[in-house]
Write an enzyme that holds these catalytic residues in place. Structure first.
Site, PDB file in Angstrom:
ATOM      1  N   CYS A 192      20.291 -48.127  15.333  1.00 37.84           N
ATOM      2  CA  CYS A 192      20.537 -47.093  14.830  1.00 37.84           C
ATOM      3  C   CYS A 192      20.836 -47.241  13.712  1.00 37.84           C
ATOM      4  CB  CYS A 192      21.143 -45.985  15.603  1.00 37.84           C
ATOM      5  SG  CYS A 192      21.210 -44.322  15.351  1.00 37.84           S
ATOM      6  N   ARG A 245       9.252 -47.416  16.509  1.00 33.64           N
ATOM      7  CA  ARG A 245       9.805 -46.405  15.918  1.00 33.64           C
ATOM      8  C   ARG A 245      11.446 -46.757  16.610  1.00 33.64           C
ATOM      9  NH1 ARG A 245      15.108 -44.747  17.875  1.00 33.64           N
ATOM     10  NH2 ARG A 245      14.217 -45.173  20.011  1.00 33.64           N
TER      11      ARG A 245
HETATM   12  N1  COA Z   1      10.397 -33.503   9.917  1.00 29.74           N
HETATM   13  C1  COA Z   1      10.611 -33.593   8.723  1.00 29.74           C
HETATM   14  N2  COA Z   1      11.334 -32.771   8.043  1.00 29.74           N
HETATM   15  C2  COA Z   1      11.933 -32.061   9.050  1.00 29.74           C
HETATM   16  C3  COA Z   1      12.687 -32.045  10.381  1.00 29.74           C
HETATM   17  C4  COA Z   1      11.325 -32.912  11.159  1.00 29.74           C
HETATM   18  N3  COA Z   1      11.205 -33.235  12.839  1.00 29.74           N
HETATM   19  N4  COA Z   1      13.491 -31.573  10.776  1.00 29.74           N
HETATM   20  C5  COA Z   1      13.955 -30.578   9.392  1.00 29.74           C
HETATM   21  N5  COA Z   1      13.407 -31.276   7.916  1.00 29.74           N
HETATM   22  C6  COA Z   1      13.292 -31.023   6.957  1.00 29.74           C
HETATM   23  C7  COA Z   1      13.953 -29.647   6.985  1.00 29.74           C
HETATM   24  O1  COA Z   1      12.813 -28.893   6.454  1.00 29.74           O
HETATM   25  C8  COA Z   1      14.270 -29.459   5.696  1.00 29.74           C
HETATM   26  O2  COA Z   1      13.624 -30.273   4.791  1.00 29.74           O
HETATM   27  P1  COA Z   1      14.310 -29.623   2.736  1.00 29.74           P
HETATM   28  O3  COA Z   1      15.684 -30.298   2.465  1.00 29.74           O
HETATM   29  O4  COA Z   1      13.088 -30.231   2.149  1.00 29.74           O
HETATM   30  O5  COA Z   1      14.583 -28.279   2.693  1.00 29.74           O
HETATM   31  C9  COA Z   1      15.572 -31.260   5.872  1.00 29.74           C
HETATM   32  O6  COA Z   1      14.723 -31.695   6.803  1.00 29.74           O
HETATM   33  C10 COA Z   1      16.776 -30.487   6.828  1.00 29.74           C
HETATM   34  O7  COA Z   1      16.480 -29.170   7.251  1.00 29.74           O
HETATM   35  P2  COA Z   1      17.651 -29.661   8.644  1.00 29.74           P
HETATM   36  O8  COA Z   1      17.282 -28.322   9.690  1.00 29.74           O
HETATM   37  O9  COA Z   1      19.039 -28.684   7.382  1.00 29.74           O
HETATM   38  O10 COA Z   1      18.197 -30.355   9.486  1.00 29.74           O
HETATM   39  P3  COA Z   1      19.256 -31.555   8.211  1.00 29.74           P
HETATM   40  O11 COA Z   1      19.635 -31.561   7.467  1.00 29.74           O
HETATM   41  O12 COA Z   1      20.954 -30.673   9.702  1.00 29.74           O
HETATM   42  O13 COA Z   1      18.791 -32.372   9.539  1.00 29.74           O
HETATM   43  C11 COA Z   1      17.762 -33.479  11.455  1.00 29.74           C
HETATM   44  C12 COA Z   1      18.398 -32.390  10.747  1.00 29.74           C
HETATM   45  C13 COA Z   1      17.618 -33.174  12.891  1.00 29.74           C
HETATM   46  C14 COA Z   1      16.157 -33.184  11.120  1.00 29.74           C
HETATM   47  C15 COA Z   1      17.542 -35.199  10.963  1.00 29.74           C
HETATM   48  O14 COA Z   1      19.229 -35.829  10.531  1.00 29.74           O
HETATM   49  C16 COA Z   1      16.569 -36.159  11.339  1.00 29.74           C
HETATM   50  O15 COA Z   1      15.764 -35.818  11.185  1.00 29.74           O
HETATM   51  N6  COA Z   1      17.366 -37.125  11.892  1.00 29.74           N
HETATM   52  C17 COA Z   1      16.979 -37.708  12.619  1.00 29.74           C
HETATM   53  C18 COA Z   1      17.410 -39.145  12.954  1.00 29.74           C
HETATM   54  C19 COA Z   1      17.124 -40.947  13.857  1.00 29.74           C
HETATM   55  O16 COA Z   1      15.995 -40.360  13.327  1.00 29.74           O
HETATM   56  N7  COA Z   1      18.123 -40.841  14.908  1.00 29.74           N
HETATM   57  C20 COA Z   1      16.976 -42.196  14.963  1.00 29.74           C
HETATM   58  C21 COA Z   1      16.730 -42.103  15.770  1.00 29.74           C
HETATM   59  S1  COA Z   1      17.512 -41.747  17.642  1.00 29.74           S
HETATM   60 ZN    ZN Z   2      17.493 -47.468  20.654  1.00 32.89          ZN
END
Ligand code: COA
Ligand code: ZN
Length: 308
Positions: free
Chosen positions: A239, A14
């Site tokens: 990250c 990851r």
């Molecule tokens: N898995 C897959 N898709 C997801 C999801 C998940 N857990 N959560 C949200 N989505 C999708 C939504 O369905 C939406 O899809 P669409 O555009 O096709 O409708 C899109 O992502 C945006 O959803 P939204 O709730 O508006 O999210 P956002 O744009 O505000 O983003 C997160 C928020 C949390 C989903 C996003 O920032 C994220 O996944 N971050 C992870 C960061 C990460 O992994 N960092 C490193 C590890 S610490």
């Molecule tokens: Zn880390």
């Protein structure tokens, strides 16, 4: 008597992969996971269930998790999730443990998952309420410092943050040094304070090696009583939403040090080192490991000494 068992939790599939631009095919990810298991790894974060727009590299989370779970139902395997949606996807794929990431720093939480603390804790509450059989752990990102808000010098904000999760039923806290700002004294203090405040909680640490303190801070964590320590193969990692983030503490460097010190990690140093060297050669990325750059192990040097 000193506890000689150390639980190393591999998080390379990851944290190591998420920052890489070039897509690694799922089959290759699974091959590396198999190699880690072959070296003795028993605890592993195998992917994340996040938005594919945020982390395109891990868009194959379901495929990877399903394949590894099917072959190794007996191992401690889990995934990172940022919200309820991710936890639900992980559950449907067959995982029974996730780690929900929320940053202690509100600025980093916004940069990383675009949520306020209140919004993130509301998601965590939804996870624990809707999926009571799922072991929901907490990754406390930027626990020791944040690229936007600086070093976390006081422990009280951490304890207040932990209290919110504790009250939702969370019993595993992973203190993450997301960009490598921790020092060994601080690690000791934060673990001791967490232990004293929440005696029934499992404590893990996750240290990035930005300034060369990965192994020192991780050892400080072990000596302060952490129940598990996280690391990545080769020290690959970072990250994408934290400026300045570099590689993690490397699994093989940790195994090397701990085994030399007389600890039992359950991981075979030669096997994990050759897995790390292979990854270093084949996958371009940010590696902080030291042993991957050394030609011989200490044993090999003793077998064939080079005399000048
Ligand atoms: N898995 C897959 N898709 C997801 C999801 C998940 N857990 N959560 C949200 N989505 C999708 C939504 O369905 C939406 O899809 P669409 O555009 O096709 O409708 C899109 O992502 C945006 O959803 P939204 O709730 O508006 O999210 P956002 O744009 O505000 O983003 C997160 C928020 C949390 C989903 C996003 O920032 C994220 O996944 N971050 C992870 C960061 C990460 O992994 N960092 C490193 C590890 S610490
Ligand atoms: Zn880390």
């Amino acid at each position: 008597m000193m506890n000689r068992q150390v639980e190393i939790i591999e998080v390379g599939p990851r944290d190591g992969f998420q920052n890489l631009k070039e897509y690694i095919p799922a089959a290759e990810k699974i091959r590396i996971i198999e190699e880690l298991i072959g070296a003795g790894v028993r605890h592993m974060q195998i992917t994340s269930f996040v938005s594919p727009a945020a982390i395109p590299q891990l868009r194959d989370g379901r495929e990877v998790a399903a394949a590894v779970l099917e072959k190794h139902p007996d191992l401690d395997l889990f995934a990172l999730v940022p919200n309820f949606r991710g936890a639900q996807n992980a559950w449907e794929t067959g995982l029974r443990k996730v780690t929900n990431v929320i940053s202690l720093s509100s600025a980093h939480n916004m940069a990383n998952i675009r949520r306020t603390h209140d919004q993130s804790f509301a998601e965590l509450e939804k996870i624990t309420a809707a999926l009571p059989e799922l072991n929901a752990c907490l990754d406390i990102a930027t626990a020791f410092g944040c690229p936007f808000q600086g070093k976390q010098r006081e422990v009280e904000p951490l304890l207040a943050f932990e209290r919110r999760a504790y009250d939702l039923g969370v019993r595993t806290f992973n203190l993450c040094d997301t960009v490598g700002m921790a020092d060994p004294r601080q690690v000791r203090e934060f673990i001791t304070a967490t232990r004293e405040t929440f005696p029934d909680v499992r404590i893990e640490i996750h240290i990035h090696d930005t300034r060369g303190l990965g192994v020192a801070c991780t050892l400080a964590g072990i000596e302060a009583g952490a129940d598990g320590v996280q690391s990545t193969l080769g020290g690959l990692g970072g990250c994408p939403f934290a400026p300045g983030a570099s590689g993690n503490t490397s699994t093989e460097d940790l195994v090397f040090m701990l085994e030399e010190m007389g600890y039992d990690t359950g991981i075979d140093f030669r096997k994990i080192l050759s897995a790390a060297k292979r990854e270093f050669k084949c996958i371009d990325g940010n590696y902080s490991g030291a042993n991957i750059r050394v030609a011989n192990t200490i044993d090999e040097l003793a077998e064939a000494p080079c005399i000048h």
